[in-house]
Design a protein around this motif. Structure first.
Motif, PDB file in Angstrom:
ATOM      1  N   GLY A 274       0.835  -1.185   0.000  1.00 25.57           N
ATOM      2  CA  GLY A 274       0.000   0.000   0.000  1.00 25.57           C
ATOM      3  C   GLY A 274       0.874   1.241   0.000  1.00 25.57           C
ATOM      4  O   GLY A 274       1.737   1.410  -0.857  1.00 25.57           O
ATOM      5  N   ARG A 275       0.647   2.110   0.982  1.00 26.24           N
ATOM      6  CA  ARG A 275       1.462   3.314   1.100  1.00 26.24           C
ATOM      7  C   ARG A 275       2.663   3.122   2.020  1.00 26.24           C
ATOM      8  O   ARG A 275       3.441   4.047   2.215  1.00 26.24           O
ATOM      9  N   ARG A 276       2.818   1.931   2.564  1.00 26.00           N
ATOM     10  CA  ARG A 276       3.918   1.656   3.489  1.00 26.00           C
ATOM     11  C   ARG A 276       5.053   0.967   2.732  1.00 26.00           C
ATOM     12  O   ARG A 276       4.834   0.264   1.751  1.00 26.00           O
ATOM     13  N   GLN A 277       6.290   1.189   3.219  1.00 24.15           N
ATOM     14  CA  GLN A 277       7.467   0.601   2.606  1.00 24.15           C
ATOM     15  C   GLN A 277       8.250  -0.172   3.664  1.00 24.15           C
ATOM     16  O   GLN A 277       8.431   0.305   4.788  1.00 24.15           O
ATOM     17  N   PHE A 278       8.699  -1.375   3.291  1.00 34.53           N
ATOM     18  CA  PHE A 278       9.460  -2.234   4.193  1.00 34.53           C
ATOM     19  C   PHE A 278      10.766  -2.636   3.521  1.00 34.53           C
ATOM     20  O   PHE A 278      10.895  -2.626   2.286  1.00 34.53           O
ATOM     21  N   VAL A 279      11.750  -3.004   4.340  1.00 31.65           N
ATOM     22  CA  VAL A 279      12.992  -3.603   3.867  1.00 31.65           C
ATOM     23  C   VAL A 279      13.305  -4.799   4.752  1.00 31.65           C
ATOM     24  O   VAL A 279      12.756  -4.945   5.858  1.00 31.65           O
ATOM     25  N   LEU A 280      14.200  -5.657   4.272  1.00 35.02           N
ATOM     26  CA  LEU A 280      14.682  -6.800   5.050  1.00 35.02           C
ATOM     27  C   LEU A 280      16.121  -6.515   5.442  1.00 35.02           C
ATOM     28  O   LEU A 280      16.997  -6.410   4.583  1.00 35.02           O
ATOM     29  N   THR A 281      16.361  -6.333   6.751  1.00 34.70           N
ATOM     30  CA  THR A 281      17.720  -6.085   7.227  1.00 34.70           C
ATOM     31  C   THR A 281      18.382  -7.405   7.586  1.00 34.70           C
ATOM     32  O   THR A 281      17.704  -8.404   7.871  1.00 34.70           O
ATOM     33  N   LEU A 282      19.711  -7.423   7.579  1.00 35.53           N
ATOM     34  CA  LEU A 282      20.492  -8.620   7.893  1.00 35.53           C
ATOM     35  C   LEU A 282      21.371  -8.349   9.104  1.00 35.53           C
ATOM     36  O   LEU A 282      21.964  -7.272   9.220  1.00 35.53           O
ATOM     37  N   ASP A 285      25.918 -10.655  12.936  1.00 36.91           N
ATOM     38  CA  ASP A 285      26.312 -11.413  14.128  1.00 36.91           C
ATOM     39  C   ASP A 285      25.401 -12.599  14.399  1.00 36.91           C
ATOM     40  O   ASP A 285      25.621 -13.333  15.367  1.00 36.91           O
ATOM     41  N   ASP A 286      24.380 -12.805  13.586  1.00 34.21           N
ATOM     42  CA  ASP A 286      23.430 -13.899  13.805  1.00 34.21           C
ATOM     43  C   ASP A 286      23.107 -14.574  12.472  1.00 34.21           C
ATOM     44  O   ASP A 286      21.952 -14.644  12.048  1.00 34.21           O
ATOM     45  N   ALA A 287      24.152 -15.087  11.820  1.00 35.77           N
ATOM     46  CA  ALA A 287      23.995 -15.851  10.575  1.00 35.77           C
ATOM     47  C   ALA A 287      23.217 -15.059   9.525  1.00 35.77           C
ATOM     48  O   ALA A 287      22.474 -15.625   8.737  1.00 35.77           O
ATOM     49  N   TYR A 288      23.405 -13.747   9.536  1.00 36.65           N
ATOM     50  CA  TYR A 288      22.704 -12.864   8.574  1.00 36.65           C
ATOM     51  C   TYR A 288      21.199 -13.112   8.595  1.00 36.65           C
ATOM     52  O   TYR A 288      20.543 -13.209   7.576  1.00 36.65           O
ATOM     53  N   ARG A 289      20.665 -13.191   9.810  1.00 34.30           N
ATOM     54  CA  ARG A 289      19.234 -13.443   9.981  1.00 34.30           C
ATOM     55  C   ARG A 289      18.426 -12.224   9.529  1.00 34.30           C
ATOM     56  O   ARG A 289      18.818 -11.080   9.730  1.00 34.30           O
ATOM     57  N   VAL A 290      17.277 -12.491   8.928  1.00 35.70           N
ATOM     58  CA  VAL A 290      16.439 -11.447   8.334  1.00 35.70           C
ATOM     59  C   VAL A 290      15.521 -10.832   9.381  1.00 35.70           C
ATOM     60  O   VAL A 290      14.920 -11.552  10.197  1.00 35.70           O
ATOM     61  N   THR A 291      15.405  -9.523   9.351  1.00 39.30           N
ATOM     62  CA  THR A 291      14.437  -8.793  10.153  1.00 39.30           C
ATOM     63  C   THR A 291      13.649  -7.857   9.237  1.00 39.30           C
ATOM     64  O   THR A 291      14.248  -7.046   8.523  1.00 39.30           O
ATOM     65  N   ARG A 292      12.355  -7.988   9.267  1.00 35.62           N
ATOM     66  CA  ARG A 292      11.499  -7.134   8.432  1.00 35.62           C
ATOM     67  C   ARG A 292      11.283  -5.805   9.162  1.00 35.62           C
ATOM     68  O   ARG A 292      10.863  -5.776  10.311  1.00 35.62           O
ATOM     69  N   LEU A 316      22.825  -3.483   6.855  1.00 37.83           N
ATOM     70  CA  LEU A 316      22.704  -4.252   5.623  1.00 37.83           C
ATOM     71  C   LEU A 316      21.237  -4.532   5.335  1.00 37.83           C
ATOM     72  O   LEU A 316      20.482  -4.932   6.226  1.00 37.83           O
ATOM     73  N   VAL A 317      20.844  -4.335   4.077  1.00 39.18           N
ATOM     74  CA  VAL A 317      19.485  -4.669   3.642  1.00 39.18           C
ATOM     75  C   VAL A 317      19.588  -5.603   2.451  1.00 39.18           C
ATOM     76  O   VAL A 317      20.564  -5.567   1.683  1.00 39.18           O
ATOM     77  N   VAL A 318      18.583  -6.455   2.296  1.00 37.32           N
ATOM     78  CA  VAL A 318      18.561  -7.389   1.166  1.00 37.32           C
ATOM     79  C   VAL A 318      18.260  -6.587  -0.101  1.00 37.32           C
ATOM     80  O   VAL A 318      17.219  -5.943  -0.203  1.00 37.32           O
ATOM     81  N   ALA A 319      19.169  -6.654  -1.074  1.00 37.64           N
ATOM     82  CA  ALA A 319      18.983  -5.947  -2.337  1.00 37.64           C
ATOM     83  C   ALA A 319      18.572  -6.883  -3.461  1.00 37.64           C
ATOM     84  O   ALA A 319      17.995  -6.449  -4.447  1.00 37.64           O
ATOM     85  N   HIS A 320      18.848  -8.182  -3.309  1.00 41.04           N
ATOM     86  CA  HIS A 320      18.460  -9.171  -4.314  1.00 41.04           C
ATOM     87  C   HIS A 320      18.105 -10.465  -3.586  1.00 41.04           C
ATOM     88  O   HIS A 320      18.918 -11.020  -2.865  1.00 41.04           O
ATOM     89  N   GLY A 321      16.868 -10.907  -3.785  1.00 45.13           N
ATOM     90  CA  GLY A 321      16.397 -12.113  -3.105  1.00 45.13           C
ATOM     91  C   GLY A 321      15.327 -11.845  -2.070  1.00 45.13           C
ATOM     92  O   GLY A 321      15.012 -12.717  -1.261  1.00 45.13           O
ATOM     93  N   THR A 322      14.730 -10.642  -2.083  1.00 49.59           N
ATOM     94  CA  THR A 322      13.711 -10.305  -1.083  1.00 49.59           C
ATOM     95  C   THR A 322      12.492 -11.226  -1.171  1.00 49.59           C
ATOM     96  O   THR A 322      11.826 -11.470  -0.150  1.00 49.59           O
ATOM     97  N   GLU A 323      12.197 -11.737  -2.358  1.00 45.93           N
ATOM     98  CA  GLU A 323      10.996 -12.583  -2.502  1.00 45.93           C
ATOM     99  C   GLU A 323      11.238 -14.016  -2.037  1.00 45.93           C
ATOM    100  O   GLU A 323      10.289 -14.803  -1.930  1.00 45.93           O
ATOM    101  N   ARG A 324      12.486 -14.388  -1.678  1.00 45.39           N
ATOM    102  CA  ARG A 324      12.787 -15.779  -1.312  1.00 45.39           C
ATOM    103  C   ARG A 324      13.062 -15.968   0.175  1.00 45.39           C
ATOM    104  O   ARG A 324      13.278 -17.089   0.623  1.00 45.39           O
TER     105      ARG A 324
END
Length: 358
Positions: A274-282, A285-292, A316-324
């Motif tokens: 919608g009008r909101r924007q999200f990113v996936l941070t890595l 220190d924790d196996a590059y675990r994803v945080t939305r 760090l944010v996911v730049a390629h592979g966000t859909e996986r």
């Protein structure tokens, strides 16, 4: 027999969950501080730095054409000469008369110095000499109408007349444009007037050369605001050493306003809802675990977006592979995008590394 079969299948059974839990490979980008300028965009039209159409001012026949289509000419070069025989004959007759009257003045001057001629005769002879000298100046001026010289260096256009053609006053004979520097005129909203100043840099692109931006700067800002469109006309100057730009071309203009430092990430990192924007941070220190994470964005430019809130420099944010990948999932980092790397290069390096490890 059954025991041997179970022992043979055990590695396959154990390896399937392990393979299923392999971290997903992603490519990251670092949130970085960068100079950012919100460009002002407009459409502009090009004009030659100097442009004229040389026309005939007398009625006569073309005697010489000393140029070719599209030729570069020097300032002062003779381009067109009309038949000037009659004007030259009148000039020579006037010059001969001047010589005769000058000799008469010299004789009377000598006689008058010895009181052998009246003073009035000398003055009349001097007046007649001045009269013929004025006639010569007028004839020389009219003779210039038969010869058209280039007033400045530039490039001529098409030759639309031939030797022997009869031309009349107003007949266009040749165009001349100075193309080493181009004028670019465009309009901007009145509200931007306070941010404009001579010398402000800009980039202009043309559909004819989409991959070749032209750099320039604002030269002049119009003195009036259009009361209907509430816009101001701006003139910029673009260097054109190769002559690729032509008068009349349509240009897309981006005026670079004063820059500011802001946090920037790749536009591909955004996950819109919608009008909101999200990113996936890595988390390194924790196996590059994803945080939305929800963020607030500002302006955009080609391939990048400004982050106003929600991220810090260096994250760090996911730049390629966000859909996986999903929130809380560990990942395998293939690489970090920067000015020296691309996504295809990092994918190829990751694939080579995987093949090397079996």
């Amino acid at each position: 027999m059954l025991l041997a079969l179970l022992l043979a299948l055990a590695p396959l059974v154990l390896s399937s969950p392990a393979r299923a839990q392999q971290p997903t490979a992603v490519i990251a980008a670092e949130a970085r501080l960068d100079d950012w300028s919100d460009p002002l965009q407009a459409l502009g039209t090009l004009h030659a730095d100097e442009s004229i159409t040389l026309s005939a001012t007398v009625t006569d026949i073309v005697r010489e054409l000393n140029f070719r289509d599209g030729q570069e000419v020097e300032a002062g070069q003779l381009l067109v000469r009309l038949a000037d025989d009659e004007a030259l004959a009148e000039l020579r007759a006037a010059q001969a008369l001047r010589d005769e009257r000058r000799n008469a003045v010299n004789r009377l001057s000598q006689l008058q110095s010895r009181n052998l001629a009246p003073r009035g005769d000398l003055e009349d002879a001097q007046a007649r000499l001045r009269q013929v000298e004025a006639e010569i100046q007028a004839l020389e001026a009219s003779l210039a109408d038969y010869r058209l010289h280039a007033p400045f260096a530039g490039r001529v256009g098409f030759r639309n007349v031939s030797v022997g053609s009869l031309v009349t006053p107003g007949t266009a004979l040749v165009t001349l444009d100075k193309l080493d520097v181009m004028k670019l005129d465009f309009t901007l909203p009145e509200l931007a007037l306070g941010e404009l100043s001579p010398g402000l840099p800009l980039t202009a692109t043309s559909g004819a050369y989409p991959d070749s931006p032209f750099q320039g700067e604002i030269a002049t800002i119009g003195t009036r605001i259009d009361p209907v469109s509430r816009s101001v006309t701006v003139r910029a100057r673009l260097d054109n050493p190769e002559g690729r730009l032509r008068p009349g071309m349509l240009m897309n203009v981006e005026v670079h306003r004063a820059s500011r430092e802001t946090l920037v990430i790749p536009e591909a990192s955004l996950i819109p809802e919608g009008r909101r924007q999200f990113v996936l941070t890595l988390d390194p220190d924790d196996a590059y675990r994803v945080t939305r994470r929800e963020i607030t964005i500002g302006a955009r430019r080609k391939g990048e977006v400004e982050v106003l809130d929600g991220l810090q420099e260096g994250q760090l944010v996911v730049a390629h592979g966000t859909e996986r990948v999903r929130d809380g999932q560990p990942t395998r980092l293939l690489g970090i995008l920067d000015d020296t790397t691309t996504v295809p290069e990092l994918l190829r390096q990751g694939r080579d590394a995987a093949e090397a490890n079996g």
